[in-house]
Design a protein around this motif. Structure first.
Motif: not given
Length: 114
Positions: A22-28, A35-36, A90-98
Motif C-alpha cells: 500500500x505504501x509503495x503505491x502511495x495509498x494513504x 474511514x473504517x 474495504x475495496x470501495x474505500x481503497x478505490x475512493x482514496x485513489x
C-alpha cells in the motif's frame, strides 16, 4: 465481523507485506484506516461472529497462500483475498482514496517475489 474489519486490522498492524505494498503505491493508509474506525466492532471481550463475506475473504487468502506455496497466511494473502472479493467496503474505500486495485495486486505479488 465484516471484511472491512479484517482490512482495518491489517492497516492497524502498520507492518507487513500488505502495508508495504500500500505504501509503495502511495495509498494513504491512515486515510483508509480512518474511514473504517467508525465501524461498530462489538465488545472487546466477545468474539465477533464472522459474516459469510469475511469467511469468503479468509478462504480466498488461504487459496492465495496455497497458490504461492506458502505454509502460512500473512498480511499479503489477506490483502489479496480482499482484493479478490471485490464487493466489500474495504475495496470501495481503497478505490475512493485513489488506489488502483489491479496495480495493488501486482505490487503485492512483486513484493512477494523480491
Amino acid at each position: 465481523m465484516e471484511p472491512e474489519h479484517i482490512f482495518s486490522a491489517l492497516v492497524a498492524l502498520n507492518s507487513g507485506v500488505a502495508v508495504r505494498a500500500l505504501s509503495m503505491l502511495s495509498v494513504e493508509i491512515r486515510e483508509v484506516g480512518g474511514s473504517t474506525e467508525s465501524m461498530p466492532t462489538g465488545q472487546p471481550s466477545e468474539a465477533p461472529e464472522m459474516t459469510v463475506d469475511s469467511e469468503k475473504v479468509l478462504q480466498l487468502a488461504r487459496k492465495e497462500a496455497y497458490e504461492f506455496g506458502h505454509h502460512y497466511i500473512g498480511t499479503e494473502h489477506v490483502l489479496l483475498g480482499l482484493l479478490r472479493h471485490e464487493q466489500n467496503l474495504s475495496t470501495q474505500l481503497l478505490s475512493r482514496v485513489g488506489a488502483d486495485l489491479p496495480a495493488l495486486r501486482r505490487c503485492v505479488i512483486k513484493v512477494l517475489h523480491s
